[in-house]
Scaffold this motif. Structure first.
Motif, PDB file in Angstrom:
ATOM      1  N   SER A 298       0.823  -1.205   0.000  1.00 38.49           N
ATOM      2  CA  SER A 298       0.000   0.000   0.000  1.00 38.49           C
ATOM      3  C   SER A 298       0.866   1.266   0.000  1.00 38.49           C
ATOM      4  CB  SER A 298      -0.919  -0.018   1.216  1.00 38.49           C
ATOM      5  OG  SER A 298      -1.736   1.099   1.246  1.00 38.49           O
TER       6      SER A 298
ATOM      7  N   TRP B 132      -5.823  -5.058  -6.427  1.00 35.62           N
ATOM      8  CA  TRP B 132      -6.113  -6.068  -5.403  1.00 35.62           C
ATOM      9  C   TRP B 132      -4.970  -7.080  -5.410  1.00 35.62           C
ATOM     10  CZ3 TRP B 132      -8.293  -7.202  -1.118  1.00 35.62           C
ATOM     11  CH2 TRP B 132      -8.454  -8.534  -0.725  1.00 35.62           C
TER      12      TRP B 132
ATOM     13  N   GLU C  21     -10.877   2.206  -1.978  1.00 31.16           N
ATOM     14  CA  GLU C  21     -10.187   3.336  -1.349  1.00 31.16           C
ATOM     15  C   GLU C  21      -9.396   4.043  -2.446  1.00 31.16           C
ATOM     16  OE1 GLU C  21      -6.607   4.412   1.787  1.00 31.16           O
ATOM     17  OE2 GLU C  21      -7.220   2.315   1.547  1.00 31.16           O
TER      18      GLU C  21
ATOM     19  N   GLN D 151      -7.181   1.233  -4.225  1.00 34.65           N
ATOM     20  CA  GLN D 151      -6.873  -0.051  -3.605  1.00 34.65           C
ATOM     21  C   GLN D 151      -8.189  -0.622  -3.101  1.00 34.65           C
ATOM     22  OE1 GLN D 151      -3.320  -0.142  -1.254  1.00 34.65           O
ATOM     23  NE2 GLN D 151      -4.322  -1.412   0.265  1.00 34.65           N
TER      24      GLN D 151
ATOM     25  N   ARG E 223     -10.444  -2.891  -0.620  1.00 29.58           N
ATOM     26  CA  ARG E 223     -10.382  -3.284   0.789  1.00 29.58           C
ATOM     27  C   ARG E 223     -10.524  -4.787   0.987  1.00 29.58           C
ATOM     28  NH1 ARG E 223     -13.392   1.763   1.012  1.00 29.58           N
ATOM     29  NH2 ARG E 223     -12.042   3.290   2.051  1.00 29.58           N
ATOM     30  N   GLN E 224     -11.155  -5.439   0.028  1.00 31.72           N
ATOM     31  CA  GLN E 224     -11.293  -6.893   0.065  1.00 31.72           C
ATOM     32  C   GLN E 224     -11.526  -7.378  -1.357  1.00 31.72           C
ATOM     33  OE1 GLN E 224     -14.882  -6.856   2.587  1.00 31.72           O
ATOM     34  NE2 GLN E 224     -15.910  -8.010   0.974  1.00 31.72           N
TER      35      GLN E 224
END
Length: 188
Positions: free
Chosen positions: A3, A33, A86, A108, A110-111
């Motif tokens: 990140s 991801w 995000e 990015q 988150r899941q």
């Protein structure tokens, strides 16, 4: 891809590009991801850029920001839920030969998303490892622009990133090039 590296890649402000007469604003989302970028293979039935690799995105609706347009388009094209995204920042905007000022946004997830491609717009979803793009035998070509550009230049450099039988090129290739150059800079 960590990140911190992604955030550092969009740490500097993007270039400022005016909106020339006859151009409209559009935004694309570069979702990451687990070290992979999400691309779409556009439907062969679309009137523009049919069967080409692209990022989810499209033109602004009235009153939308780049972030809102990119998130809406990603939801409409591949079912990417905005709550999973995000946005880390902007890459450099670019002009499209079809009359768009395109704002790329790096994001990015988150899941892991559960994606559902809209068959009217997307024939396939591609998860492309960033490291494979860095290692790809990329090349650039000069192409004649079919319409006058804001700078009056009739040629432009177009980047190609061959990947597993696909050619990631055009505006998408140029955005990939900007992204990868930024990643290489922050890794030094």
């Amino acid at each position: 891809m960590k990140s911190e590296v992604l955030k550092a890649a969009v740490n500097r402000p993007p270039l400022e590009l005016g909106l020339p007469r006859g151009y409209v604003d559009a935004a694309v989302l570069l979702p990451v991801w687990e070290g992979q970028l999400l691309f779409t293979l556009r439907s062969a039935d679309l009137p523009h850029h049919a069967a080409q690799v692209s990022f989810p995105g499209g033109r602004f609706n009235d009153g939308e920001t780049a972030e809102q347009a990119a998130l809406r388009e990603a939801w409409e094209e591949v079912g990417l839920e905005p709550a999973l995204v995000e946005i880390l920042g902007h890459l450099d905007p670019t002009y499209s030969p079809l009359g768009f000022r395109v704002f790329p946004l790096l994001a990015q997830l988150r899941q892991e998303p559960r994606l559902r491609p809209n068959p009217l717009e997307v024939s396939e979803i591609l998860w492309v490892p960033i490291e494979e793009l860095i290692q790809a035998p990329a090349y650039a070509e000069e192409r004649v622009v079919p319409r006058p550009t804001p700078t009056g230049v009739l040629q432009r450099r177009v980047w190609h990133y061959p990947w597993r039988g696909y050619d990631i090129w055009g505006v998408t290739g140029n955005i990939v090039h900007d992204f990868l150059e930024r990643i290489k800079e922050v890794r030094l």
